[in-house]
Write a protein that holds these residues in place. Sequence first.
Motif, PDB file in Angstrom:
ATOM      1  N   CYS A 278      44.285 -87.066 -42.495  1.00 36.75           N
ATOM      2  CA  CYS A 278      45.001 -88.313 -42.789  1.00 36.75           C
ATOM      3  C   CYS A 278      44.098 -89.531 -42.610  1.00 36.75           C
ATOM      4  CB  CYS A 278      46.216 -88.446 -41.881  1.00 36.75           C
ATOM      5  SG  CYS A 278      45.788 -88.839 -40.188  1.00 36.75           S
TER       6      CYS A 278
ATOM      7  N   PHE B 152      47.954 -84.152 -38.766  1.00 39.58           N
ATOM      8  CA  PHE B 152      47.450 -84.171 -40.151  1.00 39.58           C
ATOM      9  C   PHE B 152      45.949 -84.475 -40.131  1.00 39.58           C
ATOM     10  CE2 PHE B 152      51.870 -85.674 -40.107  1.00 39.58           C
ATOM     11  CZ  PHE B 152      52.454 -84.660 -40.842  1.00 39.58           C
TER      12      PHE B 152
ATOM     13  N   LYS C 268      44.677 -93.220 -36.223  1.00 39.17           N
ATOM     14  CA  LYS C 268      44.352 -92.071 -37.077  1.00 39.17           C
ATOM     15  C   LYS C 268      43.976 -90.873 -36.202  1.00 39.17           C
ATOM     16  CE  LYS C 268      41.044 -89.740 -39.129  1.00 39.17           C
ATOM     17  NZ  LYS C 268      39.754 -89.391 -39.581  1.00 39.17           N
TER      18      LYS C 268
ATOM     19  N   LEU D 268      50.282 -94.743 -43.005  1.00 38.25           N
ATOM     20  CA  LEU D 268      49.733 -93.410 -42.755  1.00 38.25           C
ATOM     21  C   LEU D 268      49.580 -92.738 -44.112  1.00 38.25           C
ATOM     22  CD1 LEU D 268      49.090 -91.079 -40.702  1.00 38.25           C
ATOM     23  CD2 LEU D 268      51.490 -90.468 -40.892  1.00 38.25           C
ATOM     24  N   ASP D 269      48.341 -92.490 -44.469  1.00 36.98           N
ATOM     25  CA  ASP D 269      48.036 -91.970 -45.802  1.00 36.98           C
ATOM     26  C   ASP D 269      47.646 -90.504 -45.634  1.00 36.98           C
ATOM     27  OD1 ASP D 269      46.993 -91.458 -48.258  1.00 36.98           O
ATOM     28  OD2 ASP D 269      45.677 -93.209 -48.342  1.00 36.98           O
ATOM     29  N   LEU D 270      48.490 -89.628 -46.123  1.00 34.06           N
ATOM     30  CA  LEU D 270      48.242 -88.199 -45.888  1.00 34.06           C
ATOM     31  C   LEU D 270      47.409 -87.542 -46.974  1.00 34.06           C
ATOM     32  CD1 LEU D 270      51.657 -86.974 -44.491  1.00 34.06           C
ATOM     33  CD2 LEU D 270      49.664 -87.821 -43.289  1.00 34.06           C
ATOM     34  N   ASP D 271      47.369 -88.156 -48.153  1.00 31.53           N
ATOM     35  CA  ASP D 271      46.647 -87.473 -49.225  1.00 31.53           C
ATOM     36  C   ASP D 271      45.879 -88.437 -50.120  1.00 31.53           C
ATOM     37  OD1 ASP D 271      49.676 -86.867 -51.141  1.00 31.53           O
ATOM     38  OD2 ASP D 271      48.858 -88.641 -50.215  1.00 31.53           O
TER      39      ASP D 271
END
Length: 596
Positions: free
Chosen positions: A206, A203, A196, A229-232
């Motif tokens: 993220c 990002f 991360k 990968l969680d962007l939002d």
Amino acid sequence: LRTSLKVHTSLHTSAGTNVVAAREEGARKDVTDEKDGHKSLYALQAERQGQAERSVLISYHSRINEKKFLKYLSRHGDINKYFFYESYGIYAVVEFGSRDSVASLLEETAIPSVNHEAMVPFKSRLLSLKNLGSADSPNQQSGPQCQPQTTVPINQLIQTLSKEGSIDQQVTSLTEAYQLTEENSRLRFLVCSLLKDIAAAYFPECTVRPFGSSVNGFGKLGCDLDMILDLDGISGRKTKMFMHQQIPDLIFADMPKQEPEFLTVQVDAASLLTFNSTVHLIPRSGLSLEYQLKRANSERSATQSILSVIGECVDQFGPGCVGVQKILNARCPLLRFAHQPSGFQCDLTANNRVAIKSTELLYLYGELDPRVRHLVFTVRCWARTHGITSSIPGAWISNFSLTVMVLFFLQRRSPPIIPTLDHLKDLAGPADKSVIEGNDCTFVSDFSKIQLESNTETLEQLLHEFFEFYATFPFSKMSINIRKGKEQNKPEVAPLHIQNPFEISLNVSKNVNATQLERFVALCQESSWLLQQSETSTPREPLFNCTTHGCLIGAWHRITSNQSLRASATVVVCTFFFSLDSREATSIQHQPDQAP
Ligand code: GTP
Ligand code: MG
């Protein structure tokens, strides 16, 4: 392992520890979501993520003095937990009580200077401790105790199992030997957190979360680390959405028609996906973020671009990340690499919400009845030992498919041990609603709503019945379906059809060819027969004696002399761990890692 960790913890218990514990408790309150004695996966992940963000990974000299090492680090703040392990070198995972301590420690670090090489000064929480001056005691020959991060070798496992008095105990013992430890789970979350930090260069908000067997309760020591990968905040409780035109008219029914193009709408993740709950509109500022306007042709190509740049970053600057491969044309684009300090084989995906739901579902099933995890571990181990599954992708059954097959079998018991997915959907509340790309992924998350039937079958009976069930399953006509909990007519031609639980038009075992399915069925027949021998013989010695072993070898000869199975000439693994005497075990050739 837990005992030794406790001892370690008490070693550094100080007056400050209570403060830390209280602070942690407070921080945990909003994520602890324990129903009916079960912690939700969401709560578990939030707790582990918090720990990981306060942790550092330090490689160090093997002769370091543990007490002085801890004293040295404690100058930066209280230490909550720590442990040591060996990978490509000796490492320590140290969790501080606060992130400030990590920042303070990083302030003190120096970037190494190496002759003839230029350094990229990327500061990460992977540190290297060369010496501690006087702390390094020359007469201390052995370093601190290391916690194992890999499974016991098969021979050792067989010896352990052969000391058990029943198959039930063997199955339990196998699960205990193979399952992820507390330390290994912490290390997995720490690697996600380190990743991360790298992805945050692009990002900043993220998150990188583990999914699959690292968190679904079926992970074995040494399994790969699947990350998203969680962007939002896709798997979190809140998310933000900006494009007016992406929100259905329904939500804006009571609003003036001519809206400016960009609105900031804060919406609960579940409502966002189902579009049927109240949405709270935040006053419009007239500002929107430029990067969100840069559109890609499709979500898939956006995911590919994101993973491509992150892949470059991981490859060029990711400490400890080696062998980065961009596998962007796969159905689910991913980055694959090895994280050397942890020894994990990593797969990083993005925009993979269905896989997160699958992970939640498997976790839930595993929590419902302890027999679920025991059976899954045993069947996975059996399959791997016989070369039915492999870590190399190919035409063989995957661990995920095998797990779904075990779940289906447990739904088919009488009475059923676990409920169908449709039943779990019926029990779902409004907050559980989830529709991903048109696929209904709704199921109940509150364990206390699930009523189980009283099935008292033993693990031995279940294992035997599992082999019997699939030895005679009508694979040519029927599909395995955990949504209905009943076999369905096959919708398409494929040797093995297992309906994807959430993307119901897909077959999770599409890759399996006829030969691999035949091998699976043949081995189920043989294994069922072996267990039947042990059941019918009294006293129950044959479990471990040469007769059973002889039957096993005979069975193996029949498999390899079978015309249709001759293609699978690499069936050299003839260990059936329930049948072996420990003394004989060493004379058997094992190739558990060989592809079938
Ligand atoms: P091991 O890594 O073998 O221990 O098991 P795993 O469950 O982690 O499997 P894998 O790494 O292959 O996949 C990670 C996760 O992706 C799984 O747990 C599933 O949630 C999901 N997944 C894998 N294969 C499929 C598939 O064919 N269909 C669907 N829907 N999900 C899959
Ligand atoms: Mg995996």
